[in-house]
Design an enzyme around this catalytic site. Structure first.
Site, PDB file in Angstrom:
ATOM      1  N   LYS A  75      -9.318 -46.955  -9.209  1.00 16.90           N
ATOM      2  CA  LYS A  75      -8.595 -47.659 -10.258  1.00 16.90           C
ATOM      3  C   LYS A  75      -7.110 -47.316 -10.270  1.00 16.90           C
ATOM      4  CE  LYS A  75     -12.371 -48.367 -13.566  1.00 16.90           C
ATOM      5  NZ  LYS A  75     -12.821 -48.128 -14.953  1.00 16.90           N
ATOM      6  N   GLY A  86      -4.528 -43.696 -11.296  1.00 16.42           N
ATOM      7  CA  GLY A  86      -4.773 -42.400 -10.689  1.00 16.42           C
ATOM      8  C   GLY A  86      -5.323 -41.342 -11.623  1.00 16.42           C
ATOM      9  N   GLY A 132      -5.980 -19.659 -16.382  1.00 13.21           N
ATOM     10  CA  GLY A 132      -5.173 -19.613 -17.599  1.00 13.21           C
ATOM     11  C   GLY A 132      -3.861 -20.344 -17.468  1.00 13.21           C
ATOM     12  N   HIS A 170      17.130 -32.250 -41.576  1.00 10.06           N
ATOM     13  CA  HIS A 170      16.412 -31.271 -42.400  1.00 10.06           C
ATOM     14  C   HIS A 170      15.523 -32.001 -43.405  1.00 10.06           C
ATOM     15  CE1 HIS A 170      15.704 -27.647 -44.781  1.00 10.06           C
ATOM     16  NE2 HIS A 170      15.951 -28.376 -45.864  1.00 10.06           N
TER      17      HIS A 170
END
Length: 465
Positions: free
Chosen positions: A37, A40, A181, A445
């Site tokens: 397909k 990828g 990991g 902010h």
């Protein structure tokens, strides 16, 4: 049968379809060969499905902790069937979108396996397009990668899995061991732990996530342990064996570890089977990657390679960049080669990790006199509001004569939504911006992105917080 094109692309993953789309946009007559397909690994067994399931885990986590916000809800229950259906719906929609883009740009799509032959020709076979030979002025190899496995671990897709297999599970394991990991292993560890599995991460290297700054990796490890994820670094896993309904892992110098599922996440290797590289005269390196120069040119004139099939960071966005580089180069536009040392990295664990450029350690090893600044999420208003205060932003810069910060060398982050916050750091590092320049930018902010601004501002010698 023979057909002539300006460009033939072998492989329809991110590198391949990006090259085809960009080349077609530049007016080239492009053909693409793909047996599986379009999209990828990234679209079907990588980036997209993994992040979709991680979002499922995030929703579960949010509902489970809704009481902190004054919302009364029952204990959430995971329906993996429904989660997998949603994942597939998103994948299918994106797959359809890529197909339509290629069709809209008049890219000739051929179903089959592509094999490189002499004089920039590609033979196509084994698919619905039949036996065909494509002649081209230029060829791009973009056949991607497959998961690496380990000796002593016979992958069956059910009890011993690769990362590809885990993305299709319909039932959650009670106990899981993640071998590796790195980015892939940590994302899956986070996913399974959030949904209720007991998870152990086993890493052979001294620590997890070796590419990230040590402060970032250390905080991520602490956050994982707080959530019940056992992280073992510097361990060697020799083999595994069946022990009734369980699998026992033989860990050097440790007692056996009994789990229900083992997920092998030790990286990916280039997929070049049947590509005809040796016959065509395309050189590979000692690891089996296609050897290329700074413009992704192979040893064969007119033939390029991009994405996971070459020894560069195995990231979809790097493959996109390489595809654009190659098309510009074959058009004679003298593009700038990809700066692989400064590409953005994003890991979608909980908390997330994102980084670009030097770590503090690598900057010192490279000979830089550095100054660093770290700001933690614990004091950030938005982080408190959303209830995600595990995190930090670290900025690494050259030390100026007066002891403040000069050019920004690296930005490393861990925390909620940092994958969406790295943009400022990426631009700063790649534009070789200095601390005084970036410190003048106003941060909205309250946002978590203020932490980057605060970290840079403090490197001027004056800070607000």
């Amino acid at each position: 049968m023979s057909s002539d094109h300006d460009l033939v692309v072998v492989g329809g993953g991110p590198g391949g379809y990006a090259a085809a789309l960009y080349g077609a946009a530049a007016g080239l007559d492009v053909a693409m060969v793909e047996k599986q397909k379009l999209g990828g690994t990234c679209l079907h067994v990588g980036c997209i499905p993994a992040k979709e399931l991680l979002e499922t885990a995030a929703v579960y986590r949010t509902v489970a902790h809704a009481g902190r916000f004054g919302i009364t809800a029952g204990a959430p229950v995971v329906d993996m069937g429904a989660a997998q259906a949603r994942k597939q719906q998103i994948v299918d929609q994106l797959h359809k979108g890529v197909s339509k883009l290629l069709e809209g740009r008049k890219v000739t799509l051929l179903d089959g396996w592509g094999s490189l032959e002499a004089d920039r020709t590609v033979s196509v076979s084994g698919g619905e397009s039949g036996e065909i030979t494509l002649a081209a002025d230029h060829v791009i190899l973009a056949t991607g990668s497959v998961p690496r496995t380990l000796p002593g671990f016979e992958v069956d897709g059910e009890r011993i899995m690769t990362s590809d297999d885990l993305l299709s599970i319909t039932a959650l394991p009670k106990r899981a061991a993640i071998i590796g990991g790195g980015a892939i292993g940590l994302e899956f560890a986070s996913l399974l732990a959030d949904l209720g599995s007991e998870v152990t991460v086993l890493e052979a290297l001294p620590r997890i996530l070796m590419g990230a700054d040590n402060d970032v990796a250390r905080l991520l490890g602490r956050a994982f342990r707080k959530r019940g994820i056992e992280v073992r670094s510097g361990v060697t896993v020799n083999s595994c064996r069946s022990a009734g309904d369980a699998i026992e892992l033989d860990i050097e110098g440790n007692d056996p570890l009994a789990v229900d599922v083992v997920v092998v996440c030790v990286g990916r290797q280039p997929f070049t089977d049947g590509l005809g590289l040796d016959t065509a005269g395309v050189k590979k390196d000692e690891g089996g990657y296609v050897a290329v120069d700074e413009y992704c040119q192979t040893s064969l004139p007119g033939v390029y390679a991009v994405g996971d099939v070459i020894r560069t960071p195995q990231l979809a966005h790097v493959a996109f960049a390489e595809a654009i580089l190659v098309v510009k180069h074959l058009l004679g536009e003298s593009p700038t080669p990809v700066d692989y040392a400064n590409v953005p990295w994003a890991i979608y664990s909980h908390p997330e990790v994102a980084f670009v450029g030097h770590t503090e350690e690598s900057a010192i090893e490279a000979g830089h006199n550095v100054v660093t600044s770290v700001h933690r999420f614990t004091g950030n208003g938005r982080a408190m509001i959303v209830g995600e205060t595990d995190g930090l932003v670290k900025v690494i810069a050259e030390r100026s004569v007066d002891g403040t910060g000069g050019r920004i060398l690296g930005v490393h982050m861990v925390g909620s939504w940092v994958t969406e916050q790295l943009g400022q750091g990426y631009l700063a590092v790649n534009w070789e911006a200095t601390v005084p320049e970036v410190a003048e930018f106003i941060q909205p902010h309250p946002t978590m992105s203020e932490l980057f601004g605060e970290s840079v501002l403090s490197l001027t010698g004056r800070a607000l917080h």
